[in-house]
Design an enzyme around this catalytic site. Structure first.
Site, PDB file in Angstrom:
ATOM      1  N   ASN A  58      33.562 -20.844  28.376  1.00 18.65           N
ATOM      2  CA  ASN A  58      34.518 -20.863  27.256  1.00 18.65           C
ATOM      3  C   ASN A  58      34.234 -21.991  26.273  1.00 18.65           C
ATOM      4  OD1 ASN A  58      36.611 -19.599  29.645  1.00 18.65           O
ATOM      5  ND2 ASN A  58      36.581 -18.585  27.665  1.00 18.65           N
TER       6      ASN A  58
ATOM      7  N   LYS B 118      35.372  -7.387  24.388  1.00 21.86           N
ATOM      8  CA  LYS B 118      36.831  -7.349  24.541  1.00 21.86           C
ATOM      9  C   LYS B 118      37.374  -6.657  23.296  1.00 21.86           C
ATOM     10  CE  LYS B 118      37.318 -11.726  27.037  1.00 21.86           C
ATOM     11  NZ  LYS B 118      37.736 -13.136  26.912  1.00 21.86           N
TER      12      LYS B 118
ATOM     13  N   LYS C 298      33.230 -14.046  38.971  1.00 25.64           N
ATOM     14  CA  LYS C 298      32.930 -14.916  37.821  1.00 25.64           C
ATOM     15  C   LYS C 298      33.682 -16.217  38.018  1.00 25.64           C
ATOM     16  CE  LYS C 298      34.857 -14.815  33.143  1.00 25.64           C
ATOM     17  NZ  LYS C 298      35.057 -13.984  31.943  1.00 25.64           N
ATOM     18  N   LEU C 299      32.952 -17.319  37.942  1.00 24.24           N
ATOM     19  CA  LEU C 299      33.572 -18.637  38.084  1.00 24.24           C
ATOM     20  C   LEU C 299      33.733 -19.269  36.715  1.00 24.24           C
ATOM     21  CD1 LEU C 299      31.476 -20.203  41.016  1.00 24.24           C
ATOM     22  CD2 LEU C 299      33.596 -18.848  41.187  1.00 24.24           C
ATOM     23  N   LYS C 300      34.913 -19.777  36.442  1.00 26.82           N
ATOM     24  CA  LYS C 300      35.116 -20.561  35.234  1.00 26.82           C
ATOM     25  C   LYS C 300      34.481 -21.926  35.463  1.00 26.82           C
ATOM     26  CE  LYS C 300      37.666 -17.875  32.581  1.00 26.82           C
ATOM     27  NZ  LYS C 300      37.216 -17.478  31.215  1.00 26.82           N
TER      28      LYS C 300
ATOM     29  N   ASP D  39      31.489 -18.688  33.390  1.00 28.02           N
ATOM     30  CA  ASP D  39      32.042 -18.625  32.030  1.00 28.02           C
ATOM     31  C   ASP D  39      32.504 -20.014  31.622  1.00 28.02           C
ATOM     32  OD1 ASP D  39      33.239 -18.039  29.627  1.00 28.02           O
ATOM     33  OD2 ASP D  39      34.735 -16.660  30.435  1.00 28.02           O
TER      34      ASP D  39
ATOM     35  N   GLY E 272      38.256  -9.296  29.917  1.00 24.68           N
ATOM     36  CA  GLY E 272      39.698  -9.128  30.056  1.00 24.68           C
ATOM     37  C   GLY E 272      40.434 -10.300  29.434  1.00 24.68           C
TER      38      GLY E 272
ATOM     39  N   GLU F 154      28.315 -17.210  30.467  1.00 20.58           N
ATOM     40  CA  GLU F 154      29.094 -16.681  29.350  1.00 20.58           C
ATOM     41  C   GLU F 154      29.539 -17.827  28.443  1.00 20.58           C
ATOM     42  OE1 GLU F 154      32.341 -14.399  30.928  1.00 20.58           O
ATOM     43  OE2 GLU F 154      33.345 -14.179  29.001  1.00 20.58           O
TER      44      GLU F 154
ATOM     45  N   ASP G 212      30.863 -14.273  24.408  1.00 19.18           N
ATOM     46  CA  ASP G 212      32.231 -13.756  24.403  1.00 19.18           C
ATOM     47  C   ASP G 212      32.847 -14.160  23.054  1.00 19.18           C
ATOM     48  OD1 ASP G 212      35.000 -13.393  24.692  1.00 19.18           O
ATOM     49  OD2 ASP G 212      35.186 -14.413  26.608  1.00 19.18           O
TER      50      ASP G 212
ATOM     51  N   SER H 255      37.659 -12.724  37.616  1.00 19.35           N
ATOM     52  CA  SER H 255      37.446 -14.021  36.983  1.00 19.35           C
ATOM     53  C   SER H 255      38.255 -15.064  37.767  1.00 19.35           C
ATOM     54  CB  SER H 255      37.930 -13.948  35.532  1.00 19.35           C
ATOM     55  OG  SER H 255      37.847 -15.203  34.905  1.00 19.35           O
TER      56      SER H 255
HETATM   57  O1  OSB Z   1      36.903 -16.050  28.575  1.00 17.49           O
HETATM   58  O2  OSB Z   1      36.887 -14.193  29.571  1.00 17.49           O
HETATM   59  C1  OSB Z   1      37.513 -15.166  29.148  1.00 17.49           C
HETATM   60  C2  OSB Z   1      41.161 -14.943  30.195  1.00 17.49           C
HETATM   61  C3  OSB Z   1      41.773 -15.373  29.049  1.00 17.49           C
HETATM   62  C4  OSB Z   1      41.015 -15.760  27.980  1.00 17.49           C
HETATM   63  C5  OSB Z   1      39.620 -15.712  28.057  1.00 17.49           C
HETATM   64  C6  OSB Z   1      39.002 -15.266  29.207  1.00 17.49           C
HETATM   65  C7  OSB Z   1      39.782 -14.911  30.305  1.00 17.49           C
HETATM   66  C8  OSB Z   1      39.243 -14.509  31.588  1.00 17.49           C
HETATM   67  C9  OSB Z   1      40.094 -13.626  32.446  1.00 17.49           C
HETATM   68  O3  OSB Z   1      38.184 -14.885  32.019  1.00 17.49           O
HETATM   69  C10 OSB Z   1      39.687 -12.224  32.339  1.00 17.49           C
HETATM   70  C11 OSB Z   1      40.638 -11.273  33.020  1.00 17.49           C
HETATM   71  O4  OSB Z   1      40.433 -11.007  34.195  1.00 17.49           O
HETATM   72  O5  OSB Z   1      41.564 -10.764  32.369  1.00 17.49           O
HETATM   73 MG    MG Z   2      34.902 -15.471  28.476  1.00 19.26          MG
END
Ligand code: OSB
Ligand code: MG
Length: 375
Positions: free
Chosen positions: A198, A270, A169-171, A196, A298, A221, A246, A143
């Site tokens: 969020n 998760k 995976k790109l935020k 992702d 994660g 995501e 997620d 990520s």
């Molecule tokens: O949205 O998947 C998520 C980390 C913290 C909170 C939410 C997310 C994430 C990550 C990192 O994307 C995932 C990892 O490599 O642990």
């Molecule tokens: Mg996520």
């Protein structure tokens, strides 16, 4: 199995680089470890769990101090009370023992994992074996946070590709979406790529999200808010990128609702978010039965949670690479022997329980708070 004692150990770990998402920038991680001392038939073992709540309630309602408080004042006492009243304490009964506490799934999951690890160690069984996992390794995805510039992002992604990661995976967030995705595709070609958000978008952003269609992403995501299941279903009709949930999926029940509504064709599992590994397995089974792909997410876990995730991700429904990266993705020094990546994959741990434990010196050096609770 008798639980003799439970310690709640808060540690502080600096991140090797800042990690920016649509909801925050993190420079350190303060996980809460749950240490369960358990005995049976004259044998005593120590089981470890990790509560994945972040320091602030920006990803989910839970946060470190709240999780610690609910564990100390409600969850651990409830488990001891359950035991004192003569009911069996196993990983399978933890959720029943704490069911009267509403929510707090990450705290419950940390407790359940510690009990599960202890139970499996007493039985000399690995988590992978317990879950029926036959794979030796799982593909490692990474990520990648939001960067200050596209060129900084390309450097970061290039570094992870050089290390051999199987999936990127790109935020994303409004203003950092189509441009970085295009740049990564132009520079690195058709590597397995997903994004992702969020929860950073609204249904009115469909025109922007449609602009991601040509890049043939594996999935997007959590584009919309946590409680917008119906709107995710509407969005899924309007874009060609598969929608993955997620934050929205907090239980097998919400997973079932999301699938029935057409709100998710993929689910990020998760264990912390859904209350534990046993509920995670139920979601896996449900998704597999419904033809919905899952992958293991994660939460910047230490080696404790990372090892457990690598075992879970070996189950057959996990057909997509997870956010299962090596320890050094986030940490210069992990508190366990580092989880490593070879040929783009992380080994499924095969030692007893989760297969790893904290290195005493590393744990002592990073501990910032500790509570001992006895039965
Ligand atoms: O949205 O998947 C998520 C980390 C913290 C909170 C939410 C997310 C994430 C990550 C990192 O994307 C995932 C990892 O490599 O642990
Ligand atoms: Mg996520």
């Amino acid at each position: 199995m008798h639980i003799d004692r439970i310690d709640l150990i808060t540690i502080r770990m600096p991140l090797s680089a800042p990690f920016t998402t649509s909801f925050s920038t993190q420079t350190e991680r303060c996980p809460l470890l749950v240490r369960a001392v358990a005995s049976e038939g004259g044998e005593t073992v120590v089981g470890w769990g990790e509560c994945v709540a972040l320091a602030e309630p920006y990803y989910s309602p839970e946060y470190l101090e709240g999780a610690r408080d609910v564990l100390q004042r409600f969850l651990v006492p409830a488990l001891f009370e359950w035991q004192t009243s003569g009911r069996p304490v196993t990983a399978q009964t933890v959720s029943a023992a704490v069911a009267h506490v509403v929510g707090h799934r990450m705290a419950k999951a940390g407790l359940e994992l510690a009990v599960l690890d202890a139970q499996l160690r007493l039985r000399h069984t690995s988590l992978a074996e317990h879950l029926g996992v036959t794979r030796d390794s799982v593909p490692a995805g990474v990520s990648v946070g939001i960067e200050d510039s596209v060129s900084a992002l390309l450097d970061r992604v290039g570094g992870f590709i050089d290390q051999g990661y199987a999936r990127i995976k790109l935020k994303i967030r409004p203003g950092w979406d189509v441009e970085p995705v295009r740049a990564v595709r132009e520079r690195f070609g058709d590597l397995p790529l997903q994004v992702d958000a969020n929860t950073a978008y609204r249904l009115s952003d469909v025109p922007t999200l449609r602009n991601l269609d040509p890049f043939e992403l594996l999935l997007i995501e959590q584009p919309l808010a946590e409680d917008d299941l119906r709107q995710h279903a509407i969005l899924a009709q309007q874009i060609s990128t598969p929608v993955c949930l997620d934050e929205s999926v907090i239980s097998a029940q919400t997973a079932a609702d999301a699938i029935a509504l057409g709100a998710a064709s993929v689910i990020n599992i998760k264990p912390g978010r859904v209350g534990g590994y046993l509920e995670a397995v139920r979601i896996h089974d449900l998704a597999l039965a419904n033809g919905v792909a899952v992958w293991c997410g994660g939460m910047l876990e230490t080696g404790i949670g990372r090892a457990a995730n690598a075992a879970l991700a070996g189950m057959p429904g996990f057909t997509l690479a997870g956010d299962i990266s090596a320890s050094d993705r986030f940490y210069r020094q992990d508190i366990t022997e580092p989880i490593t990546m070879t040929d783009g994959a992380v080994a499924v741990p095969r030692g007893p329980g989760i297969g790893v434990e904290p290195i005493p010196d590393a744990l002592a050096d990073s501990t910032i708070h500790s509570i001992e609770l006895t039965a």
